[in-house]
Design a protein around this motif. Structure first.
Motif, PDB file in Angstrom:
ATOM      1  N   PRO A   1       6.568   2.563   7.324  1.00 18.32           N
ATOM      2  CA  PRO A   1       5.328   2.184   8.016  1.00 18.32           C
ATOM      3  C   PRO A   1       5.277   0.733   8.494  1.00 18.32           C
ATOM      4  N   PRO A   2       5.643  -0.260   7.670  1.00 16.08           N
ATOM      5  CA  PRO A   2       5.596  -1.627   8.193  1.00 16.08           C
ATOM      6  C   PRO A   2       6.571  -1.853   9.349  1.00 16.08           C
ATOM      7  N   PHE A   3       7.747  -1.231   9.273  1.00 17.26           N
ATOM      8  CA  PHE A   3       8.696  -1.401  10.361  1.00 17.26           C
ATOM      9  C   PHE A   3       8.182  -0.769  11.650  1.00 17.26           C
ATOM     10  N   LEU A   4       7.638   0.423  11.557  1.00 16.17           N
ATOM     11  CA  LEU A   4       7.118   1.085  12.760  1.00 16.17           C
ATOM     12  C   LEU A   4       5.941   0.325  13.356  1.00 16.17           C
TER      13      LEU A   4
ATOM     14  N   LEU B   1      15.580   7.472  -0.846  1.00 18.89           N
ATOM     15  CA  LEU B   1      14.775   8.109   0.203  1.00 18.89           C
ATOM     16  C   LEU B   1      13.322   7.649   0.132  1.00 18.89           C
ATOM     17  N   MET B   2      12.806   7.493  -1.055  1.00 18.00           N
ATOM     18  CA  MET B   2      11.424   7.037  -1.197  1.00 18.00           C
ATOM     19  C   MET B   2      11.276   5.562  -0.843  1.00 18.00           C
ATOM     20  N   ILE B   3      12.289   4.784  -1.092  1.00 16.72           N
ATOM     21  CA  ILE B   3      12.262   3.383  -0.674  1.00 16.72           C
ATOM     22  C   ILE B   3      12.219   3.312   0.852  1.00 16.72           C
TER      23      ILE B   3
ATOM     24  N   LEU C   1       0.828  -1.203   0.000  1.00 14.85           N
ATOM     25  CA  LEU C   1       0.000   0.000   0.000  1.00 14.85           C
ATOM     26  C   LEU C   1       0.867   1.259   0.000  1.00 14.85           C
ATOM     27  N   ALA C   2       1.898   1.275   0.835  1.00 13.53           N
ATOM     28  CA  ALA C   2       2.781   2.444   0.885  1.00 13.53           C
ATOM     29  C   ALA C   2       3.493   2.646  -0.452  1.00 13.53           C
TER      30      ALA C   2
END
Length: 72
Positions: A40-43, A32-34, A16-17
């Protein structure tokens, strides 16, 4: 089975991100975009991990008066 659920959720959030970033940026994706796509998944994974550990520790806590050493 919990590990599979977490992996599926993380993969879904990553997809999704990356789709949102692809829509917002017509250029090629930079490093940077990667990193922004993977954040989000890591957080969320870190939050799930610490919440699980917190509730596991909270469940396993027993007050000292219930310990066998204190019974007569």
């Amino acid at each position: 089975m919990k590990h599979v659920d977490v992996a599926v959720i993380a993969a879904t959030l990553w997809l999704l991100a990356s789709m949102v970033l692809d829509i917002l940026t017509p250029k090629s994706i930079t490093a940077l975009m990667i990193a922004a796509a993977l954040a989000p998944p890591f957080l969320i994974g870190i939050g799930i991990h610490f919440a699980r550990e917190y509730f596991k520790a909270k469940r396993s806590y027993r007050p000292p008066q219930w310990d066998e050493r204190f019974r007569n």
